[in-house]
Every structure is written in structure tokens, then in C-alpha cells.
Design a protein around this motif. Structure first.
Motif, short mmCIF file in Angstrom:
data_model
loop_
_atom_site.label_atom_id
_atom_site.label_comp_id
_atom_site.label_asym_id
_atom_site.label_seq_id
_atom_site.Cartn_x
_atom_site.Cartn_y
_atom_site.Cartn_z
N HIS A 32 0.86 -1.18 0.00
CA HIS A 32 0.00 0.00 0.00
C HIS A 32 0.90 1.23 0.00
N PHE A 33 0.39 2.33 -0.51
CA PHE A 33 1.20 3.56 -0.54
C PHE A 33 1.61 3.95 0.88
N SER A 34 2.88 4.27 1.05
CA SER A 34 3.39 4.58 2.39
C SER A 34 4.60 5.51 2.27
N ASN A 35 5.23 5.75 3.41
CA ASN A 35 6.44 6.58 3.43
C ASN A 35 7.58 5.96 2.64
N ARG A 36 7.51 4.63 2.40
CA ARG A 36 8.56 3.97 1.61
C ARG A 36 8.60 4.55 0.20
N HIS A 37 7.42 4.83 -0.35
CA HIS A 37 7.36 5.38 -1.70
C HIS A 37 7.80 6.85 -1.72
N MET A 38 7.53 7.57 -0.66
CA MET A 38 7.97 8.96 -0.57
C MET A 38 9.50 9.03 -0.45
N HIS A 39 10.07 8.13 0.35
CA HIS A 39 11.53 8.11 0.51
C HIS A 39 12.20 7.70 -0.78
N ALA A 40 11.52 6.82 -1.55
CA ALA A 40 12.10 6.37 -2.82
C ALA A 40 12.12 7.45 -3.88
N ALA A 41 11.41 8.55 -3.64
CA ALA A 41 11.33 9.64 -4.62
C ALA A 41 12.37 10.73 -4.38
N ILE A 42 13.26 10.52 -3.39
CA ILE A 42 14.32 11.51 -3.13
C ILE A 42 15.66 10.81 -2.99
N ARG A 43 16.73 11.58 -3.27
CA ARG A 43 18.08 11.08 -3.10
C ARG A 43 18.87 12.07 -2.26
N LEU A 44 19.68 11.55 -1.35
CA LEU A 44 20.57 12.40 -0.57
C LEU A 44 21.77 12.76 -1.44
N THR A 45 22.02 14.05 -1.64
CA THR A 45 23.12 14.47 -2.50
C THR A 45 24.32 14.99 -1.71
N ASN A 46 24.08 15.38 -0.45
CA ASN A 46 25.17 15.89 0.38
C ASN A 46 24.91 15.51 1.83
N GLU A 47 25.70 14.59 2.36
CA GLU A 47 25.49 14.12 3.73
C GLU A 47 25.75 15.22 4.75
N GLU A 48 26.67 16.10 4.47
CA GLU A 48 27.01 17.15 5.44
C GLU A 48 25.90 18.19 5.56
N THR A 49 25.34 18.60 4.43
CA THR A 49 24.30 19.64 4.45
C THR A 49 22.90 19.06 4.49
N GLY A 50 22.78 17.77 4.18
CA GLY A 50 21.46 17.15 4.15
C GLY A 50 20.67 17.48 2.89
N ASP A 51 21.35 18.00 1.87
CA ASP A 51 20.66 18.34 0.62
C ASP A 51 20.15 17.07 -0.07
N VAL A 52 18.95 17.19 -0.62
CA VAL A 52 18.36 16.07 -1.35
C VAL A 52 17.86 16.57 -2.70
N GLU A 53 17.63 15.64 -3.61
CA GLU A 53 17.03 15.95 -4.89
C GLU A 53 15.86 15.01 -5.14
N GLY A 54 14.87 15.50 -5.85
CA GLY A 54 13.73 14.66 -6.17
C GLY A 54 14.06 13.73 -7.32
N PHE A 55 13.44 12.57 -7.31
CA PHE A 55 13.67 11.60 -8.37
C PHE A 55 12.35 10.93 -8.73
#
Length: 227
Positions: free
Chosen positions: A144-167
Motif C-alpha cells: 500500500h502507498f506509504s512513506n517507503r514510496h515517498m523516501h524512494a522519490a528523493i536522493r541524498l546528495t550531500n550528507e554534510e548539508t542534508g541536501d536532497v534531490e527529487g527523483f
């Protein structure tokens, strides 16, 4: 040098393909040119579902489509649970006949009087396969639709700053087959369990009188629908 996880993933895929063939061989051995009852139809439905899901799973792995591959793993585990229900009912033929007529497995009772919910079936299966509980919990969130699908739609691009990008996309090109090693191995084990249990149940069924058989009307209806 081949990475160990890649080797594990490739080996598990080969094992899965082999287990699919072994399941087909079991039916060719036990159902060749003889009458069959509802228990046999139950196993045929189990195999039909298991093999269809296995083929789709391998396709998802080739496409690096983890979201759907994980959902298929959950469905294959569900197939294992429903198959094992035959071991815990007082009359497997009657039980299979009721399922054939449209009743849901999780609304029927085992020989001990307990309703065969997912939790009941998992607790019974995990006595010998402890890993099924974790697989059930880890994959339920992708059905069922859940936070797993929301997390799968982003990527962490910078561990230090916490920057993410949508995918957004069906697959993740940054993943490789070895990233799916645990998922593939779990799917293989589910399919192998189905094969072993099916062969065992066929042997048990051969020693039991089949009291309930599909009616000619039901068979003709199925044939007409298949056309």
C-alpha cells in the motif's frame, strides 16, 4: 574480481530460475493423466501465482525496479503462507473446496480453532523459517502507498548539508543488481519453499480419499471464461 554481493545476487537468480523449473516438474510428475480434487486445484493455483510472480520479479530485477520487486516478494511470501494453511486445517479437501467457492483463507479456521490471519500463519511458519517475519514487516510497506514510496522519490546528495534531490522514474539508474542481493535471495527462498511443500503435500494427498470434486458446471464455466 567479482564483488561478493554481485556474485550472491547472480547465484540467487540462477537458483530462482532452477526452482521454477523444479516446481513445474513436480506437477508433471504428480498430475499426469489422473483425476484431481480441490486440493490439487489449490496447489495448481498456488503454482500459477508463484510462477507468474517469479517471472515478473526477474524482469523487475533486470530493470532495477526495486519498488515493484519488493512488492512481488511480499506477494510471494503471501503465497507461501496460503500454501502452508493446508497443513493446519482439519480437512484439507473441504478447506480447498471452500476457497475454490470464494471464501477467503484469512476468514477460515485452522484445526486448533484459530482464524488463519496473516499473523497466525506467519507465527506458524516462522517456527522453522524465522526470517519470514522480518520479510513480511519490511515489505508490507510497499504493498500500500506509504512513506517507503515517498523516501524512494528523493536522493541524498550531500550528507554534510542534508541536501536532497527529487527523483521520479520507474527505475533508479544509480542502483546495481548487487543492491538487490538480499531481496533476490529472499524471493528464491520463498519459491523454493513453495516447491518443497507442494511436493510433500502431493504425496500426502495421494494417500487421502478426495471426497469433493469440481462439478461439471464449474469446469465448463472455467473453460468458457478461458476462451
Amino acid at each position: 574480481m567479482v564483488d561478493d554481493s554481485e556474485s550472491t545476487a547472480a547465484q540467487s537468480l540462477m537458483n530462482l530460475k532452477r526452482s521454477e523449473g523444479e516446481l513445474l516438474d513436480t506437477f508433471q510428475h504428480h498430475l499426469a493423466n489422473r483425476p484431481f480434487g480441490y486440493q490439487d486445484l489449490y496447489l495448481m493455483g498456488i503454482a500459477r501465482r508463484a510462477l507468474a510472480q517469479a517471472k515478473a520479479f526477474r524482469s523487475c530485477i533486470e530493470d532495477l525496479n526495486w519498488l515493484v520487486a519488493a512488492a512481488l516478494l511480499r506477494l510471494q511470501l503471501d503465497t507461501v503462507l496460503r500454501l502452508y494453511a493446508l497443513y493446519w486445517v482439519s480437512d484439507p479437501e473441504e478447506f480447498a473446496g471452500r476457497v475454490f467457492a470464494g471464501e477467503q483463507v484469512n476468514r477460515l479456521k485452522a484445526a486448533d480453532g484459530q482464524q488463519m490471519s496473516d499473523r497466525y500463519l506467519i507465527d506458524k511458519v516462522k517456527d522453522r523459517n524465522a526470517w519470514v517475519d522480518a520479510v513480511y514487516k519490511n515489505t508490507s510497506g510497499v504493498i500500500h502507498f506509504s512513506n517507503r514510496h515517498m523516501h524512494a522519490a528523493i536522493r541524498l546528495t550531500n550528507e554534510e548539508t542534508g541536501d536532497v534531490e527529487g527523483f521520479i522514474g520507474a527505475t533508479d539508474p544509480k542502483q546495481e543488481i548487487e543492491d538487490f542481493a538480499e531481496t533476490i535471495e529472499a524471493f528464491f527462498h520463498c519459491t523454493a519453499i513453495i516447491g518443497v511443500a507442494t511436493a510433500d503435500l502431493f504425496k500426502r494427498f495421494n494417500a487421502i480419499h478426495r471426497r469433493i470434486r469440481p462439478s461439471p458446471a464449474a469446469a465448463s464455466t472455467h473453460t468458457a471464461g478461458a476462451g
